[in-house]
Design a protein around this motif. Structure first.
Motif, PDB file in Angstrom:
ATOM      1  N   LEU A  51       0.930  -1.207   0.189  1.00  0.00           N
ATOM      2  CA  LEU A  51       0.000   0.123   0.059  1.00  0.00           C
ATOM      3  C   LEU A  51       0.858   1.235  -0.053  1.00  0.00           C
ATOM      4  O   LEU A  51       0.616   2.160  -0.599  1.00  0.00           O
ATOM      5  CB  LEU A  51      -0.870  -0.029   1.173  1.00  0.00           C
ATOM      6  CG  LEU A  51      -1.992   1.067   1.313  1.00  0.00           C
ATOM      7  CD1 LEU A  51      -2.778   1.010   0.193  1.00  0.00           C
ATOM      8  CD2 LEU A  51      -2.454   1.161   2.637  1.00  0.00           C
ATOM      9  N   GLU A  52       1.869   1.308   0.781  1.00  0.00           N
ATOM     10  CA  GLU A  52       2.749   2.200   1.138  1.00  0.00           C
ATOM     11  C   GLU A  52       3.422   2.826  -0.446  1.00  0.00           C
ATOM     12  O   GLU A  52       3.535   3.869  -0.741  1.00  0.00           O
ATOM     13  CB  GLU A  52       3.908   2.150   2.076  1.00  0.00           C
ATOM     14  CG  GLU A  52       4.846   3.540   2.344  1.00  0.00           C
ATOM     15  CD  GLU A  52       4.033   4.219   3.165  1.00  0.00           C
ATOM     16  OE1 GLU A  52       3.987   5.601   2.851  1.00  0.00           O
ATOM     17  OE2 GLU A  52       2.977   3.785   3.973  1.00  0.00           O
ATOM     18  N   ARG A  53       3.872   1.628  -1.135  1.00  0.00           N
ATOM     19  CA  ARG A  53       4.545   1.920  -2.418  1.00  0.00           C
ATOM     20  C   ARG A  53       3.485   2.507  -3.318  1.00  0.00           C
ATOM     21  O   ARG A  53       3.749   3.300  -4.105  1.00  0.00           O
ATOM     22  CB  ARG A  53       4.955   0.544  -3.109  1.00  0.00           C
ATOM     23  CG  ARG A  53       5.750   0.852  -4.490  1.00  0.00           C
ATOM     24  CD  ARG A  53       6.146  -0.583  -4.864  1.00  0.00           C
ATOM     25  NE  ARG A  53       7.161  -0.367  -6.264  1.00  0.00           N
ATOM     26  CZ  ARG A  53       7.345  -1.060  -7.038  1.00  0.00           C
ATOM     27  NH1 ARG A  53       7.150  -2.392  -6.777  1.00  0.00           N
ATOM     28  NH2 ARG A  53       7.643  -1.057  -8.051  1.00  0.00           N
ATOM     29  N   LEU A  54       2.219   2.033  -3.438  1.00  0.00           N
ATOM     30  CA  LEU A  54       1.384   2.608  -4.211  1.00  0.00           C
ATOM     31  C   LEU A  54       1.125   4.205  -4.199  1.00  0.00           C
ATOM     32  O   LEU A  54       0.944   4.872  -5.013  1.00  0.00           O
ATOM     33  CB  LEU A  54      -0.141   1.832  -4.043  1.00  0.00           C
ATOM     34  CG  LEU A  54      -0.348   0.598  -4.929  1.00  0.00           C
ATOM     35  CD1 LEU A  54      -1.859   0.327  -5.128  1.00  0.00           C
ATOM     36  CD2 LEU A  54       0.158   0.919  -6.383  1.00  0.00           C
ATOM     37  N   VAL A  55       0.923   4.352  -2.877  1.00  0.00           N
ATOM     38  CA  VAL A  55       0.755   5.835  -2.262  1.00  0.00           C
ATOM     39  C   VAL A  55       1.764   6.552  -2.769  1.00  0.00           C
ATOM     40  O   VAL A  55       1.600   7.723  -3.431  1.00  0.00           O
ATOM     41  CB  VAL A  55       0.427   6.021  -0.781  1.00  0.00           C
ATOM     42  CG1 VAL A  55       0.422   7.424  -0.401  1.00  0.00           C
ATOM     43  CG2 VAL A  55      -0.784   5.164  -0.511  1.00  0.00           C
ATOM     44  N   ILE A  65      -3.249   8.365  -7.090  1.00  0.00           N
ATOM     45  CA  ILE A  65      -4.646   8.318  -6.511  1.00  0.00           C
ATOM     46  C   ILE A  65      -4.452   7.270  -5.308  1.00  0.00           C
ATOM     47  O   ILE A  65      -3.896   6.042  -5.757  1.00  0.00           O
ATOM     48  CB  ILE A  65      -5.637   7.816  -7.413  1.00  0.00           C
ATOM     49  CG1 ILE A  65      -6.020   8.780  -8.527  1.00  0.00           C
ATOM     50  CG2 ILE A  65      -7.023   7.242  -6.820  1.00  0.00           C
ATOM     51  CD1 ILE A  65      -7.179   8.012  -9.565  1.00  0.00           C
ATOM     52  N   VAL A  66      -4.873   7.602  -4.211  1.00  0.00           N
ATOM     53  CA  VAL A  66      -4.594   6.815  -3.244  1.00  0.00           C
ATOM     54  C   VAL A  66      -6.004   5.838  -3.198  1.00  0.00           C
ATOM     55  O   VAL A  66      -6.839   6.116  -3.439  1.00  0.00           O
ATOM     56  CB  VAL A  66      -4.874   7.363  -1.795  1.00  0.00           C
ATOM     57  CG1 VAL A  66      -4.684   6.584  -0.565  1.00  0.00           C
ATOM     58  CG2 VAL A  66      -3.599   8.446  -1.657  1.00  0.00           C
ATOM     59  N   PRO A  67      -5.860   4.456  -3.084  1.00  0.00           N
ATOM     60  CA  PRO A  67      -6.671   3.562  -3.033  1.00  0.00           C
ATOM     61  C   PRO A  67      -7.921   3.768  -2.127  1.00  0.00           C
ATOM     62  O   PRO A  67      -7.768   4.257  -0.971  1.00  0.00           O
ATOM     63  CB  PRO A  67      -6.128   2.063  -2.610  1.00  0.00           C
ATOM     64  CG  PRO A  67      -4.725   2.112  -2.972  1.00  0.00           C
ATOM     65  CD  PRO A  67      -4.512   3.614  -2.960  1.00  0.00           C
ATOM     66  N   ALA A  68      -9.272   3.524  -2.760  1.00  0.00           N
ATOM     67  CA  ALA A  68     -10.450   4.051  -1.748  1.00  0.00           C
ATOM     68  C   ALA A  68     -10.687   2.773  -0.758  1.00  0.00           C
ATOM     69  O   ALA A  68     -11.227   3.038   0.389  1.00  0.00           O
ATOM     70  CB  ALA A  68     -11.619   4.146  -2.557  1.00  0.00           C
ATOM     71  N   VAL A 103      -4.889  -2.679   9.046  1.00  0.00           N
ATOM     72  CA  VAL A 103      -6.120  -1.917   9.471  1.00  0.00           C
ATOM     73  C   VAL A 103      -5.475  -0.320   9.662  1.00  0.00           C
ATOM     74  O   VAL A 103      -5.892   0.738   9.263  1.00  0.00           O
ATOM     75  CB  VAL A 103      -6.966  -2.337  10.484  1.00  0.00           C
ATOM     76  CG1 VAL A 103      -7.783  -1.286  11.165  1.00  0.00           C
ATOM     77  CG2 VAL A 103      -7.760  -3.468  10.032  1.00  0.00           C
ATOM     78  N   ALA A 104      -4.350  -0.375  10.549  1.00  0.00           N
ATOM     79  CA  ALA A 104      -3.569   0.796  10.835  1.00  0.00           C
ATOM     80  C   ALA A 104      -3.034   1.584   9.652  1.00  0.00           C
ATOM     81  O   ALA A 104      -2.943   2.774   9.504  1.00  0.00           O
ATOM     82  CB  ALA A 104      -2.517   0.607  11.888  1.00  0.00           C
ATOM     83  N   ALA A 105      -2.246   0.946   8.511  1.00  0.00           N
ATOM     84  CA  ALA A 105      -1.928   1.305   7.296  1.00  0.00           C
ATOM     85  C   ALA A 105      -3.161   2.155   6.636  1.00  0.00           C
ATOM     86  O   ALA A 105      -2.893   3.180   6.216  1.00  0.00           O
ATOM     87  CB  ALA A 105      -1.190   0.270   6.546  1.00  0.00           C
ATOM     88  N   ASN A 106      -4.293   1.422   6.538  1.00  0.00           N
ATOM     89  CA  ASN A 106      -5.363   1.842   5.750  1.00  0.00           C
ATOM     90  C   ASN A 106      -5.712   2.908   6.301  1.00  0.00           C
ATOM     91  O   ASN A 106      -6.046   4.096   5.605  1.00  0.00           O
ATOM     92  CB  ASN A 106      -6.438   0.742   5.920  1.00  0.00           C
ATOM     93  CG  ASN A 106      -6.150  -0.627   5.030  1.00  0.00           C
ATOM     94  OD1 ASN A 106      -5.331  -0.496   4.171  1.00  0.00           O
ATOM     95  ND2 ASN A 106      -6.974  -1.751   5.124  1.00  0.00           N
TER      96      ASN A 106
END
Length: 277
Positions: A149-153, A158-161, A177-180
């Motif tokens: 997730l961090e790499r995508l951001v 666009i940040v995943p919804a 969950v914390a990262a989300n």
């Protein structure tokens, strides 16, 4: 038609998604139409499928035969690992739409990061294109760990919804969950009832007795009160109805804390890194 109205959560792009939907994982296509029809009659408005499930056509048949207006529905599908890559993703999206008989999806997810292929960033850019072109209302991921997730951001526009992950009392995926939460990504729980494995836990049974509810309803309520979206699956009409009837009671803070203690680290599905292609 049911009078139950499922509350909605606002995604990071402003789209409103039902808090509770209907999952069709492992439901054969021949049984999917009847199951989704039962769900729509019970009041479900979110349906979650995937190309690899092999039942998008069954979902589409139920939607086409339903009296529910398309704008009331929230339909999700997912891109399989063998379709990663920019051009492959665009083609796979068209194929999913054709099988569903729809002209757009409400949410499209990368099903697994498949890190050994190292194509999920390129794949995400194709989802960004679909979103920019107005062909999908929201885009997200599934089974992404914090590093993915961090790499995508960091590398995308666009940040995943949404990040849809296995999550239930025995496997609470707290780091995910914390990262989300840190990135404003909604956590959606697949296998929210651990395929029934947690429903016999004495703590869950005791709480269910106090509320005059089923253990499954208690576990779904536990998810909802912690801000998650859930997609329980069943092909049994009575359970389909029972699983959506969870918006007229509330667990206490102590009851939520009790269920929190049931963490076992036990998965009902594969680990995210097991799929590489």
């Amino acid at each position: 038609m049911s009078t139950i109205e499922v509350p909605r959560i606002t995604l990071n792009n402003g789209v409103r998604m039902p808090r509770l939907g209907f999952g069709v994982f492992q439901v054969p296509d021949t049984e999917t139409t009847a199951a989704v029809t039962s769900a729509l009659k019970a009041g479900y408005r979110a349906i979650d499928t995937a190309s690899v499930y092999g039942n998008e056509e069954g979902v589409g048949r139920a939607i086409a035969a339903s009296e529910v207006a398309r704008e009331e529905l929230f339909v999700t599908s997912k891109l399989w690992n063998s379709d990663h890559g920019y051009d492959h993703t665009l083609r796979a999206y068209d194929e999913s739409l054709a099988r569903l008989g729809l002209d757009h999806l409400d949410l499209y997810l990368i099903h697994w990061p498949a890190p050994a292929n190292d194509l999920y960033v390129q794949t995400w850019r194709a989802l960004e294109r679909l979103y920019a072109d107005g062909r999908v209302r929201a885009i997200g991921v599934s089974n992404f760990q914090p590093a993915h997730l961090e790499r995508l951001v960091e590398e995308s526009e666009i940040v995943p919804a949404v990040n849809q992950v296995e999550l239930h009392p025995a496997l609470q995926n707290r780091e995910v969950v914390a990262a989300n939460t840190a990135h404003g990504v909604v956590t959606e729980a697949w296998s929210p009832l651990a395929q029934g494995a947690v429903l016999g836990e004495e703590e869950v049974v005791a709480i269910a007795r106090r509320h005059g509810r089923s253990p499954a309803q208690v576990v779904l309520r536990w998810h909802l009160q912690q801000g998650r979206v859930v997609i329980p699956k069943s092909v049994t009409p009575s359970r389909i109805v029972s699983n959506i009837d969870v918006f007229d009671f509330e667990l206490t803070a102590d009851e939520i804390a009790t269920i929190d203690t049931l963490e076992r680290g036990g998965r009902t599905g594969p680990h995210p890194d097991e799929f590489s292609g």
